[in-house]
Design an enzyme around this catalytic site. Structure first.
Site, short mmCIF file in Angstrom:
data_model
loop_
_atom_site.label_atom_id
_atom_site.label_comp_id
_atom_site.label_asym_id
_atom_site.label_seq_id
_atom_site.Cartn_x
_atom_site.Cartn_y
_atom_site.Cartn_z
N GLY A 242 0.79 -1.22 0.00
CA GLY A 242 0.00 0.00 0.00
C GLY A 242 0.83 1.27 0.00
CB CYS A 243 4.24 2.13 0.74
SG CYS A 243 3.86 2.13 2.49
CD GLU A 244 2.40 6.90 -5.15
OE1 GLU A 244 3.39 7.60 -5.41
OE2 GLU A 244 1.24 7.28 -5.34
CB SER A 245 8.36 4.95 -1.35
OG SER A 245 8.16 6.18 -1.98
#
Length: 135
Positions: A50-53
């Protein structure tokens, strides 16, 4: 509310009258201070979904209190995660379940600089912490 020492330190540092550039620099300094995770900890199981990074998170229970370590290759995200860790490290699972993430970043004066994707990513980190503390 009883805050961990590191959270009190973060509040003191970030609530000084700072412009965004100074806050960004301070965030990056906090991120640089995070202990590195070794390559054996940077596994798919420790990668927060759920994190872009990419953010890796590991946690351990020590005498009834949770200690988390995390890292990201994105410098600003690493800083944001560092101030999140300052807020939750040393808490019980129950107290971690009660952490108000938007409220914490509001107190730090950082909420306006959180893009929706960063906010969602930090929320995903907190959700993962709660999953780990639930066993």
């Amino acid at each position: 509310m009883n805050l961990p020492d590191e959270a009190t330190e973060a509040l003191h540092a970030f609530t000084q009258p700072l412009g965004w550039e100074q806050r960004a620099r301070l965030l990056m300094q906090w991120g640089t201070a995070l202990p590195e995770l070794d390559n054996t900890e940077k596994t798919p199981q420790n990668l927060v979904q759920g994190c872009e990074s990419q953010v890796w998170l590991v946690g351990s229970l020590q005498e009834g209190k949770w200690q988390f370590r995390a890292n990201s290759e994105a410098r600003l995200i690493r800083g944001l995660v560092a101030v999140l860790l300052a807020r939750v490290n040393g808490l019980s699972a129950e107290a971690i379940g009660e952490v108000d993430l938007p409220g914490w970043f509001e107190e730090l004066g950082l909420s306006r600089q959180l893009s929706p994707s960063r906010s969602n990513g930090l929320n995903a980190v907190l959700v993962r912490m709660r999953e780990l503390t639930a066993g």
